[in-house]
Each structure stands twice: as structure tokens, then as C-alpha cells.
Design a protein around this motif. Structure first.
Motif, PDB file in Angstrom:
ATOM      1  N   LEU A   4      -1.464   1.960  17.183  1.00 52.59           N
ATOM      2  CA  LEU A   4      -1.719   1.949  15.748  1.00 52.59           C
ATOM      3  C   LEU A   4      -2.194   0.562  15.358  1.00 52.59           C
ATOM      4  N   SER A   5      -2.893   0.468  14.245  1.00 58.04           N
ATOM      5  CA  SER A   5      -3.301  -0.841  13.740  1.00 58.04           C
ATOM      6  C   SER A   5      -2.860  -0.990  12.292  1.00 58.04           C
ATOM      7  N   LEU A   6      -2.457  -2.197  11.920  1.00 54.53           N
ATOM      8  CA  LEU A   6      -2.049  -2.517  10.556  1.00 54.53           C
ATOM      9  C   LEU A   6      -3.056  -3.492   9.970  1.00 54.53           C
ATOM     10  N   HIS A   7      -3.428  -3.280   8.699  1.00 50.78           N
ATOM     11  CA  HIS A   7      -4.353  -4.156   7.998  1.00 50.78           C
ATOM     12  C   HIS A   7      -3.754  -4.460   6.624  1.00 50.78           C
ATOM     13  N   TRP A   8      -3.768  -5.731   6.223  1.00 49.35           N
ATOM     14  CA  TRP A   8      -3.276  -6.078   4.894  1.00 49.35           C
ATOM     15  C   TRP A   8      -3.801  -7.447   4.474  1.00 49.35           C
ATOM     16  N   THR A   9      -3.869  -7.640   3.171  1.00 52.68           N
ATOM     17  CA  THR A   9      -4.240  -8.942   2.619  1.00 52.68           C
ATOM     18  C   THR A   9      -2.991  -9.804   2.543  1.00 52.68           C
ATOM     19  N   ALA A  10      -3.038 -10.982   3.127  1.00 54.63           N
ATOM     20  CA  ALA A  10      -1.854 -11.827   3.239  1.00 54.63           C
ATOM     21  C   ALA A  10      -1.326 -12.243   1.868  1.00 54.63           C
ATOM     22  N   ASP A  11      -0.066 -11.929   1.633  1.00 48.61           N
ATOM     23  CA  ASP A  11       0.688 -12.416   0.487  1.00 48.61           C
ATOM     24  C   ASP A  11       2.160 -12.151   0.800  1.00 48.61           C
ATOM     25  N   PRO A  12       3.093 -12.800   0.113  1.00 44.54           N
ATOM     26  CA  PRO A  12       4.512 -12.672   0.476  1.00 44.54           C
ATOM     27  C   PRO A  12       5.013 -11.233   0.535  1.00 44.54           C
ATOM     28  N   ILE A  13       4.630 -10.390  -0.413  1.00 42.76           N
ATOM     29  CA  ILE A  13       5.126  -9.017  -0.447  1.00 42.76           C
ATOM     30  C   ILE A  13       4.516  -8.183   0.680  1.00 42.76           C
ATOM     31  N   LEU A  54      -1.433   4.379   3.481  1.00 40.66           N
ATOM     32  CA  LEU A  54      -1.399   3.187   2.653  1.00 40.66           C
ATOM     33  C   LEU A  54       0.020   3.040   2.130  1.00 40.66           C
ATOM     34  N   ALA A  55       0.746   2.021   2.612  1.00 40.01           N
ATOM     35  CA  ALA A  55       2.140   1.805   2.246  1.00 40.01           C
ATOM     36  C   ALA A  55       2.251   0.762   1.152  1.00 40.01           C
ATOM     37  N   TYR A  56       2.868   1.122   0.061  1.00 41.34           N
ATOM     38  CA  TYR A  56       3.132   0.237  -1.062  1.00 41.34           C
ATOM     39  C   TYR A  56       1.868  -0.459  -1.566  1.00 41.34           C
ATOM     40  N   ASN A  57       0.754   0.271  -1.560  1.00 49.02           N
ATOM     41  CA  ASN A  57      -0.509  -0.226  -2.122  1.00 49.02           C
ATOM     42  C   ASN A  57      -0.986  -1.528  -1.499  1.00 49.02           C
ATOM     43  N   GLY A  58      -0.548  -1.800  -0.272  1.00 52.64           N
ATOM     44  CA  GLY A  58      -0.958  -3.076   0.300  1.00 52.64           C
ATOM     45  C   GLY A  58      -1.199  -3.066   1.792  1.00 52.64           C
ATOM     46  N   VAL A  59      -0.431  -2.271   2.551  1.00 49.26           N
ATOM     47  CA  VAL A  59      -0.521  -2.275   4.007  1.00 49.26           C
ATOM     48  C   VAL A  59      -1.119  -0.953   4.483  1.00 49.26           C
ATOM     49  N   THR A  60      -2.225  -1.036   5.224  1.00 47.67           N
ATOM     50  CA  THR A  60      -2.891   0.152   5.752  1.00 47.67           C
ATOM     51  C   THR A  60      -2.504   0.352   7.213  1.00 47.67           C
ATOM     52  N   VAL A  61      -2.062   1.558   7.541  1.00 41.93           N
ATOM     53  CA  VAL A  61      -1.666   1.908   8.912  1.00 41.93           C
ATOM     54  C   VAL A  61      -2.650   2.947   9.435  1.00 41.93           C
ATOM     55  N   LYS A  62      -3.318   2.644  10.548  1.00 39.94           N
ATOM     56  CA  LYS A  62      -4.325   3.554  11.105  1.00 39.94           C
ATOM     57  C   LYS A  62      -3.950   3.958  12.533  1.00 39.94           C
ATOM     58  N   GLN A  63      -4.160   5.242  12.854  1.00 37.25           N
ATOM     59  CA  GLN A  63      -3.997   5.717  14.225  1.00 37.25           C
ATOM     60  C   GLN A  63      -5.371   5.718  14.880  1.00 37.25           C
ATOM     61  N   GLU A  64      -5.747   4.580  15.429  1.00 39.13           N
ATOM     62  CA  GLU A  64      -7.099   4.421  15.958  1.00 39.13           C
ATOM     63  C   GLU A  64      -7.275   5.056  17.330  1.00 39.13           C
ATOM     64  N   SER A  65      -6.168   5.344  18.029  1.00 40.38           N
ATOM     65  CA  SER A  65      -6.245   6.056  19.304  1.00 40.38           C
ATOM     66  C   SER A  65      -4.878   6.680  19.575  1.00 40.38           C
ATOM     67  N   GLU A  66      -4.772   7.395  20.690  1.00 43.14           N
ATOM     68  CA  GLU A  66      -3.496   8.006  21.053  1.00 43.14           C
ATOM     69  C   GLU A  66      -2.511   6.978  21.583  1.00 43.14           C
ATOM     70  N   ASN A  67      -2.968   5.760  21.824  1.00 41.51           N
ATOM     71  CA  ASN A  67      -2.123   4.754  22.466  1.00 41.51           C
ATOM     72  C   ASN A  67      -1.665   3.628  21.551  1.00 41.51           C
TER      73      ASN A  67
END
Length: 221
Positions: free
Chosen positions: A104-113, A89-102
Motif C-alpha cells: 500500500l502507499s500513503l500520500h499526505w501534505t505534511a502538517d502536524p495533524i 481518504l482518511a480524515y480529509n488528509g491522508v490518502t491510502v492506495k492499494q497500488e499492487s497486491e504486495n
């Protein structure tokens, strides 16, 4: 004159304290309210847009964690209980997941920051992937170094704005950072910082060093 209502009115702000909320105008009346109170005091409602992006990545997840910590002080290790995958969890907003060996996925709620943070994470992952490919492949990959350098400069500039807000280019290419009247000048070529405020000088120098080491494309920036 604007009146605070709802949760905003529960606490009286102190002198010079910044108040953040939604400004609602009804005729000649202005009201400031918290976003979660919008549906209570008006006929409007709010909604969130959840962004998701998948990035090819074949390296160690620890490398991404290390580089993220070079840029952002707030990087938290988590575990997705449903998928059982490594998560950051980067800067309380962007989640980075290693969903497989090939990938990564990023998840975040849209806002300017969060959008800006996610852009920097994407650039970081792509640059890390490219550097690892150079280590294992003897042939020189086709890379537009000039285009990569320009992209890196844009990301560095955006991250500096994210950290210091008031950042402007001078005609000679140097960056001027202004925080409440305290000014610092950053020369990206020599990496030198000039400022009468020693605290600001060291803060800018450290921030630029962290950003540069994590965002530089193939060591060319």
C-alpha cells in the motif's frame, strides 16, 4: 493590537470565535492574514511538502478500510482515475492506495495533524499484516511484544491528544482528559471512564474502544 487583512478581514468574527491565521510583524504593526495571502501582503511565500511512504501488505484492502473506520469517522472511498486502484481518504488528509497486491502507499501534505494520522495508519497496516501472518503460519514469529506494546501505547496517547487536545498522565498511570473544564479519567487497564459529564464520559469510552481495537498489537494491548 493586530489588524486582520485580506481574506481574514472579509468577515467580522463573532464574540469568542476563534481566529486562525498568520501573524506578521512590521516594526510595531501586527497583521493577521490567511496563509494564501502571505505572498500578497509580504515578500514571503508558502509551500507544501507532499509525503509518500510504501508499506508491505498482502491482505484484503477491505480490512484496512474497516479498521480505519473504527478510528476515524471520516473515511471516504475513492478511485484513482489514472491508476485505477482502490483508494481511501482518511480524515480529509491522508490518502491510502492499494497500488499492487504486495503493498500500500500513503500520500499526505505534511502538517502536524496529517503526520499523526499517517503514523496511526502505518501502525494499523503493520499490525493487520502481522495478525494475518499468524493465521497462515504455524510457527511462532519472532516478535518483541514488550516493544510493540509500548509503541501501541504511544500511538493511543497521540490519537487521544488528537481527539481531545488536553490529555495528561497521572502518577498512577491513568489519563486525565480536560475539555473546557469538564474532566474525564480513563483507566487503560480496566478500560473504565469516570466523569461527572455523561456526554464526555461516553465520548471518551467510545473513542478509546475504537482506537484500542484498531491499534492493539497482536491482541496484547
Amino acid at each position: 493590537m493586530a489588524k486582520t487583512i485580506g481574506k481574514m478581514a472579509e468577515k467580522t468574527p463573532s464574540v469568542c470565535e476563534t481566529v486562525n491565521g498568520l501573524l506578521d510583524k512590521k516594526g510595531f504593526t501586527y497583521q493577521i492574514m490567511a496563509p494564501e495571502d502571505l505572498h500578497v501582503f509580504s515578500q514571503l511565500s508558502t509551500g507544501n511538502i507532499i509525503q509518500r511512504i510504501t508499506i508491505p501488505y498482502f491482505g484484503a484492502f477491505a480490512v484496512i478500510k474497516y479498521r480505519l473506520k473504527q478510528i476515524y469517522e471520516s473515511v471516504e472511498s475513492l478511485t484513482d482515475e489514472e491508476l485505477g486502484v482502490s483508494t481511501l481518504l482518511a480524515y480529509n488528509g491522508v490518502t491510502v492506495k492499494q497500488e499492487s497486491e504486495n503493498f500500500l502507499s500513503l500520500h499526505w501534505t505534511a502538517d502536524p495533524i496529517s503526520d499523526m494520522v499517517s503514523d496511526s495508519v502505518v501502525a494499523l497496516v503493520l499490525n493487520a499484516s502481522r495478525e494475518m501472518r499468524k493465521m497462515v503460519v504455524d510457527s511462532e514469529p519472532v516478535v518483541n511484544e514488550e516493544e510493540d506494546t509500548k509503541k501501541a501505547e504511544k500511538i493511543v496517547y497521540a490519537l487521544l491528544i488528537f481527539l481531545f487536545v488536553d490529555v495528561k498522565y497521572r502518577e498512577d498511570g491513568k489519563l486525565v482528559i480536560n475539555i473546557y473544564g469538564n474532566v474525564a479519567q480513563l483507566d487503560k487497564e480496566s478500560r473504565k471512564v469516570k466523569s461527572e459529564n455523561e456526554g464526555l464520559k461516553e465520548r471518551v469510552k467510545m473513542a478509546f474502544r475504537r482506537i484500542r481495537s484498531a491499534v492493539k498489537p497482536m491482541g496484547q494491548f
